[in-house]
Design a protein around this motif. Sequence first.
Motif, PDB file in Angstrom:
ATOM      1  N   GLY A  64      12.252   9.262  11.154  1.00  9.25           N
ATOM      2  CA  GLY A  64      12.024   9.397   9.720  1.00  9.25           C
ATOM      3  C   GLY A  64      11.328   8.219   9.082  1.00  9.25           C
ATOM      4  N   ASP A  65      11.116   7.129   9.828  1.00  9.92           N
ATOM      5  CA  ASP A  65      10.365   6.003   9.282  1.00  9.92           C
ATOM      6  C   ASP A  65       8.898   6.408   9.112  1.00  9.92           C
ATOM      7  OD1 ASP A  65      12.604   4.425   9.262  1.00  9.92           O
ATOM      8  OD2 ASP A  65      12.160   3.461  11.193  1.00  9.92           O
ATOM      9  N   TRP A  66       8.249   5.834   8.115  1.00 10.06           N
ATOM     10  CA  TRP A  66       6.851   6.163   7.892  1.00 10.06           C
ATOM     11  C   TRP A  66       6.100   4.937   7.399  1.00 10.06           C
ATOM     12  CZ3 TRP A  66       4.918   5.419   2.972  1.00 10.06           C
ATOM     13  CH2 TRP A  66       5.845   5.332   1.926  1.00 10.06           C
ATOM     14  N   LYS A  67       4.787   4.984   7.590  1.00 10.68           N
ATOM     15  CA  LYS A  67       3.914   3.944   7.058  1.00 10.68           C
ATOM     16  C   LYS A  67       2.557   4.554   6.757  1.00 10.68           C
ATOM     17  CE  LYS A  67       2.334   2.214  11.568  1.00 10.68           C
ATOM     18  NZ  LYS A  67       2.202   1.002  12.425  1.00 10.68           N
ATOM     19  N   LEU A  68       1.846   3.931   5.852  1.00 13.22           N
ATOM     20  CA  LEU A  68       0.491   4.352   5.517  1.00 13.22           C
ATOM     21  C   LEU A  68      -0.470   3.626   6.453  1.00 13.22           C
ATOM     22  CD1 LEU A  68       0.806   4.258   1.633  1.00 13.22           C
ATOM     23  CD2 LEU A  68       1.103   6.214   3.174  1.00 13.22           C
TER      24      LEU A  68
ATOM     25  N   GLY B 197      11.008   9.003  -0.316  1.00 11.23           N
ATOM     26  CA  GLY B 197      10.397   7.758  -0.738  1.00 11.23           C
ATOM     27  C   GLY B 197       8.892   7.733  -0.667  1.00 11.23           C
ATOM     28  N   LEU B 198       8.262   8.869  -0.421  1.00 15.39           N
ATOM     29  CA  LEU B 198       6.806   8.910  -0.376  1.00 15.39           C
ATOM     30  C   LEU B 198       6.230   8.809  -1.781  1.00 15.39           C
ATOM     31  CD1 LEU B 198       6.422  11.791   2.230  1.00 15.39           C
ATOM     32  CD2 LEU B 198       5.890   9.385   2.605  1.00 15.39           C
ATOM     33  N   PRO B 199       5.054   8.213  -1.927  1.00 11.48           N
ATOM     34  CA  PRO B 199       4.454   8.065  -3.257  1.00 11.48           C
ATOM     35  C   PRO B 199       4.030   9.414  -3.836  1.00 11.48           C
ATOM     36  CG  PRO B 199       2.924   7.344  -1.569  1.00 11.48           C
ATOM     37  CD  PRO B 199       4.228   7.595  -0.881  1.00 11.48           C
ATOM     38  N   SER B 200       4.215   9.561  -5.141  1.00  3.00           N
ATOM     39  CA  SER B 200       3.775  10.755  -5.845  1.00  3.00           C
ATOM     40  C   SER B 200       3.620  10.400  -7.318  1.00  3.00           C
ATOM     41  CB  SER B 200       4.781  11.900  -5.686  1.00  3.00           C
ATOM     42  OG  SER B 200       6.030  11.554  -6.255  1.00  3.00           O
ATOM     43  N   LEU B 201       2.996  11.288  -8.065  1.00  4.32           N
ATOM     44  CA  LEU B 201       2.893  11.107  -9.504  1.00  4.32           C
ATOM     45  C   LEU B 201       2.846  12.472 -10.155  1.00  4.32           C
ATOM     46  CD1 LEU B 201      -0.274  11.661 -10.660  1.00  4.32           C
ATOM     47  CD2 LEU B 201      -0.676   9.627  -9.291  1.00  4.32           C
ATOM     48  N   ALA B 202       3.236  12.522 -11.430  1.00  6.38           N
ATOM     49  CA  ALA B 202       3.236  13.784 -12.161  1.00  6.38           C
ATOM     50  C   ALA B 202       3.157  13.510 -13.642  1.00  6.38           C
ATOM     51  CB  ALA B 202       4.499  14.591 -11.851  1.00  6.38           C
ATOM     52  N   THR B 203       2.671  14.499 -14.372  1.00  4.60           N
ATOM     53  CA  THR B 203       2.750  14.444 -15.818  1.00  4.60           C
ATOM     54  C   THR B 203       4.195  14.708 -16.242  1.00  4.60           C
ATOM     55  OG1 THR B 203       2.201  16.788 -15.916  1.00  4.60           O
ATOM     56  CG2 THR B 203       0.388  15.232 -16.146  1.00  4.60           C
TER      57      THR B 203
ATOM     58  N   LYS C  91      -0.719   3.178  -3.110  1.00  4.40           N
ATOM     59  CA  LYS C  91      -0.310   3.972  -1.949  1.00  4.40           C
ATOM     60  C   LYS C  91      -0.875   5.387  -1.977  1.00  4.40           C
ATOM     61  CE  LYS C  91       4.115   1.499  -1.611  1.00  4.40           C
ATOM     62  NZ  LYS C  91       5.592   1.626  -1.725  1.00  4.40           N
ATOM     63  N   LEU C  92      -1.449   5.804  -3.096  1.00  2.00           N
ATOM     64  CA  LEU C  92      -2.044   7.134  -3.180  1.00  2.00           C
ATOM     65  C   LEU C  92      -3.381   7.156  -2.438  1.00  2.00           C
ATOM     66  CD1 LEU C  92      -1.263   7.720  -6.951  1.00  2.00           C
ATOM     67  CD2 LEU C  92      -0.049   8.743  -5.014  1.00  2.00           C
ATOM     68  N   ALA C  93      -3.870   8.373  -2.139  1.00  2.35           N
ATOM     69  CA  ALA C  93      -5.142   8.562  -1.423  1.00  2.35           C
ATOM     70  C   ALA C  93      -5.106   7.890  -0.058  1.00  2.35           C
ATOM     71  CB  ALA C  93      -6.323   8.067  -2.255  1.00  2.35           C
ATOM     72  N   HIS C  94      -4.082   8.177   0.716  1.00  2.00           N
ATOM     73  CA  HIS C  94      -3.882   7.559   2.031  1.00  2.00           C
ATOM     74  C   HIS C  94      -3.602   8.612   3.105  1.00  2.00           C
ATOM     75  CE1 HIS C  94      -3.540   3.528   0.259  1.00  2.00           C
ATOM     76  NE2 HIS C  94      -3.407   3.043   1.486  1.00  2.00           N
ATOM     77  N   LEU C  95      -3.793   8.186   4.341  1.00  2.00           N
ATOM     78  CA  LEU C  95      -3.274   8.880   5.515  1.00  2.00           C
ATOM     79  C   LEU C  95      -2.059   8.111   6.003  1.00  2.00           C
ATOM     80  CD1 LEU C  95      -3.608  11.007   7.850  1.00  2.00           C
ATOM     81  CD2 LEU C  95      -4.955   9.251   9.046  1.00  2.00           C
ATOM     82  N   GLY C  96      -0.978   8.817   6.317  1.00  2.00           N
ATOM     83  CA  GLY C  96       0.239   8.169   6.778  1.00  2.00           C
ATOM     84  C   GLY C  96       0.722   8.745   8.100  1.00  2.00           C
ATOM     85  N   ARG C  97       1.675   8.042   8.702  1.00  2.00           N
ATOM     86  CA  ARG C  97       2.267   8.474   9.972  1.00  2.00           C
ATOM     87  C   ARG C  97       3.777   8.286   9.894  1.00  2.00           C
ATOM     88  NH1 ARG C  97       3.641   5.517  14.708  1.00  2.00           N
ATOM     89  NH2 ARG C  97       3.753   6.824  16.577  1.00  2.00           N
ATOM     90  N   ALA C  98       4.514   9.294  10.356  1.00  2.00           N
ATOM     91  CA  ALA C  98       5.968   9.219  10.429  1.00  2.00           C
ATOM     92  C   ALA C  98       6.409   9.382  11.873  1.00  2.00           C
ATOM     93  CB  ALA C  98       6.609  10.302   9.564  1.00  2.00           C
ATOM     94  N   THR C  99       7.518   8.746  12.219  1.00  2.00           N
ATOM     95  CA  THR C  99       8.068   8.796  13.572  1.00  2.00           C
ATOM     96  C   THR C  99       9.336   9.651  13.574  1.00  2.00           C
ATOM     97  OG1 THR C  99       9.142   6.683  13.074  1.00  2.00           O
ATOM     98  CG2 THR C  99       7.071   6.610  14.302  1.00  2.00           C
ATOM     99  N   PRO C 100       9.851  10.030  14.760  1.00  2.00           N
ATOM    100  CA  PRO C 100      10.976  10.957  14.819  1.00  2.00           C
ATOM    101  C   PRO C 100      12.230  10.490  14.078  1.00  2.00           C
ATOM    102  CG  PRO C 100       9.925  10.851  16.953  1.00  2.00           C
ATOM    103  CD  PRO C 100       9.282   9.791  16.115  1.00  2.00           C
TER     104      PRO C 100
ATOM    105  N   PHE D  48       0.350  12.662   7.892  1.00  2.00           N
ATOM    106  CA  PHE D  48       0.361  13.348   6.608  1.00  2.00           C
ATOM    107  C   PHE D  48      -0.636  12.690   5.661  1.00  2.00           C
ATOM    108  CE2 PHE D  48       3.603  10.062   6.607  1.00  2.00           C
ATOM    109  CZ  PHE D  48       3.419   9.400   5.405  1.00  2.00           C
ATOM    110  N   THR D  49      -1.090  13.485   4.699  1.00  2.00           N
ATOM    111  CA  THR D  49      -1.984  12.967   3.662  1.00  2.00           C
ATOM    112  C   THR D  49      -1.215  12.800   2.358  1.00  2.00           C
ATOM    113  OG1 THR D  49      -2.680  15.236   3.177  1.00  2.00           O
ATOM    114  CG2 THR D  49      -4.124  13.921   4.592  1.00  2.00           C
TER     115      THR D  49
END
Length: 215
Positions: A62-66, A1-7, A51-60, A30-31
């Motif tokens: 599997g939850d994560w937040k920017l 569920g992390l943000p991403s983009l692609a052509t 949500k792009l161009a962020h620093l994020g943190r995940a916990t054991p 994570f970046t």
Amino acid sequence: GLPSLATEDAQMFAIGPNDLSFQGRGNLFFTIGFGGDPNARDDLFGPEAAKLAHLGRATPNGDWKLIEDLGQFEATANPTGDEVDSNPYGVLALAGRQIVSDAGANALVQVRANATAALAVFPNRLVDAPPFLGLPPGAQIPMDAVPTSVAVGPDGDYYVGQLTGFPFPVGGAHVYRVPKEGGTPEVFASGFTNIVDLAFGPDGSLYVLEIARNG
């Protein structure tokens, strides 16, 4: 569920999580990259692009937040004073702070709970123009620094590897040393091509990962 983009053809362009670093027991930082003017994120790709161009943190579990909008930091502070561009790439998680190499901003950025600041900026350099550009012999063009990776050395200073920008000259990438309190980068080692990661071994040796040794 992390943000991403692609052509449509992801072989041409795709971006999302770039790097990760652990700190303590289970703190994973994570970046999320971008590569462009962060002010244009919404206009180009819609509200999820914020949500792009962020620093994020995940916990054991599997939850994560920017936790830090590094694109907004670049848009506001613009440490190099040139074009606004953000692509958070390498991350180093330390006690109470995270160090990020922003490959778009050409900056090394420190993130703390109450402050984000640039520790160093990396200069563009003039390099020989490739023949296919059709410029006169001996012509030079500016090349972006593109810092991609960061590691802490045995001396406590930060070591930063660069991909380099176009024309990606063979042997044109440096490893820079940045004082732990921040300051002007100095070349520590040179002769590399397209560096994407760094790590120090137990004996103090520095290992350098290149994505394309021959350019």
